[in-house]
Design a protein around this motif. Structure first.
Motif, PDB file in Angstrom:
ATOM      1  N   PRO A   1     -39.389  36.516  -3.010  1.00 23.96           N
ATOM      2  CA  PRO A   1     -38.250  35.928  -2.775  1.00 23.96           C
ATOM      3  C   PRO A   1     -38.335  34.653  -2.158  1.00 23.96           C
ATOM      4  O   PRO A   1     -39.393  34.301  -1.807  1.00 23.96           O
ATOM      5  CB  PRO A   1     -37.410  36.970  -1.858  1.00 23.96           C
TER       6      PRO A   1
ATOM      7  N   GLU B   1     -34.255  36.502   5.775  1.00 24.50           N
ATOM      8  CA  GLU B   1     -33.081  37.197   6.279  1.00 24.50           C
ATOM      9  C   GLU B   1     -33.225  38.734   5.906  1.00 24.50           C
ATOM     10  O   GLU B   1     -32.616  39.624   6.700  1.00 24.50           O
ATOM     11  CB  GLU B   1     -31.970  36.732   5.128  1.00 24.50           C
ATOM     12  N   SER B   2     -33.954  39.174   4.757  1.00 26.75           N
ATOM     13  CA  SER B   2     -34.068  40.495   4.647  1.00 26.75           C
ATOM     14  C   SER B   2     -34.764  41.361   5.608  1.00 26.75           C
ATOM     15  O   SER B   2     -34.557  42.293   6.023  1.00 26.75           O
ATOM     16  CB  SER B   2     -34.576  40.877   3.164  1.00 26.75           C
TER      17      SER B   2
ATOM     18  N   GLU C   1     -36.409  31.792   2.771  1.00 30.65           N
ATOM     19  CA  GLU C   1     -35.336  31.898   3.556  1.00 30.65           C
ATOM     20  C   GLU C   1     -34.708  33.428   3.169  1.00 30.65           C
ATOM     21  O   GLU C   1     -34.272  34.275   4.301  1.00 30.65           O
ATOM     22  CB  GLU C   1     -33.884  30.958   3.462  1.00 30.65           C
ATOM     23  N   ARG C   2     -34.616  33.697   1.945  1.00 30.01           N
ATOM     24  CA  ARG C   2     -34.014  34.948   1.722  1.00 30.01           C
ATOM     25  C   ARG C   2     -34.828  36.284   2.234  1.00 30.01           C
ATOM     26  O   ARG C   2     -34.527  37.076   2.871  1.00 30.01           O
ATOM     27  CB  ARG C   2     -33.941  35.123   0.064  1.00 30.01           C
TER      28      ARG C   2
END
Ligand code: SF4
Length: 411
Positions: free
Chosen positions: A39, A46-47, A42-43
């Motif tokens: 991913p 975040e996850s 940043e994704r």
């Protein structure tokens, strides 16, 4: 002998599958969804934050905070998979590296992509684990260069500043902080040092985003103590220690030593404690590396404390004067108490040392010794008082406390 036990439901992604104990190769790892498209950084951060993943080396620091700090650091960064487990009662990191090397390397790949790292290291002392990682690197060359760095197997070799020092060619000994490795680490570059289980969970939750919270909150555990075989287990968050003990053949245990040697001793009510970072910290403990030592029925917490303190004193890196004298004093006084030769004033000294020595060494070894003494005095005052008059039957027959009873073999 160490057995394998999974309390994680079989329909959930898990690191420890009793039906699949052999070494994973590239084909088997790919078949489970391994090495998925990474991913965006940043994704992924975040996850990881949403899943609540915490480090599994000991301190339980939020992984997303570490990833974000390194991602925002200036210049080139480095990622280290720390597989050096110095806790005598823990085997999960060596098992992971020997049996799930691609899962760990997938975590290195994802961490490097997220932080922009230009280089990675796998840091360990176990030759079998090194062979497994070497074979996995040949099967699938990494996206950034990854080197294996061997170290000696000591209690402090896996401490983060010792890791940096060893990779840079020095001894595997802690240094004073700051700077911490995320500020200036390997070769002077900001460095993410992540436990291998943390990285394996990062890989697993990325491959199974629908189960990310369950993956991030499950734990690998080493359960030992007493006559039953030791157990390498995986269990979901919230599992009661009493449930774990029942499954591991230790239901009637007298007490527990939590977190390897970092979480302290617990007696009455230990079975009601749950696998939960915040709950255990609120109870004055810590899950640490997930090693839990159960004292068998009739086992003595004074003897267990003397055993652990003796081990820690022998493992002091002897760099900090206060650690050399402090660990020796704690170990010697607890050993005398276990033999029934301690005097009442020695218990007073233990009280003072357990408070005053914390935070005085360059690493956490001295803190661990002080915390064991503090929790012994807090949770077992009657047993300590009784030992001032003579050894209990368990300690009267015990061999000298040197920590040898704390060891576990890798399954
Ligand atoms: S506190 Fe003890 S083990 Fe840690 S660096 Fe100092 S001397 Fe070594």
């Amino acid at each position: 002998m160490t057995e394998i036990l999974s309390l994680t439901p079989p329909d959930r992604p898990r690191l420890l599958d009793p039906g699949r104990p052999g070494r994973e190769d590239l084909a088997s790892y790919l078949a489970t969804g391994g090495y998925p498209a990474a991913p965006a950084p940043e994704r992924l951060v975040e996850s990881v934050a949403a899943a609540g993943l915490r480090g599994r080396g000991g301190a339980g620091f939020p992984t997303a905070v570490k990833l974000r700090t390194l991602r925002d650091a200036p210049g080139d960064t480095v990622v280290v998979a720390n597989g050096e487990e110095g806790e005598p009662g823990s085997v999960k990191d060596r098992w992971l590296l020997r049996h799930r090397p691609h899962t760990v390397l997938d975590g290195v790949r994802l961490a490097a992509r997220t932080t922009g790292a230009v280089r990675g290291y796998v840091y360990l002392s176990d030759p079998q684990a090194a062979d497994a990682v070497r074979r996995a690197l040949l099967e699938r060359p990494p996206t950034v260069p990854v080197d294996i760095v061997l170290t000696e197997h000591t209690y402090v070799a896996g401490e983060e500043s010792a890791v940096v020092r060893r990779i840079d060619g020095g001894p595997a000994l802690p240094t004073t902080k700051p700077p911490r490795p995320f500020e200036r680490g390997v070769g002077g570059a900001p460095t993410l040092i992540a436990n291998v289980e943390t990285l394996a969970r990062l890989a697993l939750l990325t491959a199974h985003p629908d189960a990310a919270v369950a993956v991030a909150s499950s734990h690998l555990l080493t359960l030992s103590g007493g006559p039953a075989p030791s157990v390498l287990a995986e269990a979901p968050a919230g599992t009661h220690l009493g449930t774990l003990a029942g499954h591991a053949g230790r239901g009637g245990s007298a007490a527990v030593l939590l977190g390897g040697l970092f979480g302290g001793l617990y007696g009455d009510g230990w079975a009601g404690l749950r696998l939960d970072h915040d709950e255990l910290v609120a109870a004055g403990g810590a899950l640490g590396c997930g090693a839990i030592h159960f004292l068998p029925p009739g086992g003595c917490p004074v003897g267990a404390a003397a055993d652990a303190a003796g081990y820690l004193a022998a493992q002091s890196a002897r760099q900090c004067g206060v650690c050399v004298s402090g660990t020796q004093a704690l170990a010697g006084t607890l050993a005398a108490l276990a033999r029934g030769e301690g005097r009442h004033e020695d218990t007073g000294k233990l009280h003072r040392w357990s408070q005053g020595l914390t935070g005085r060494g360059a690493c956490g070894l001295l803190d661990a010794s002080a915390h064991i003494a503090a929790t012994l005095l807090r949770h077992f005052p009657d047993r300590v008082r009784a030992h001032e008059d003579g050894p209990c039957p368990s300690c009267a027959d015990a061999p000298p406390p040197d920590g040898s009873r704390l060891g576990v073999t890798v399954p």
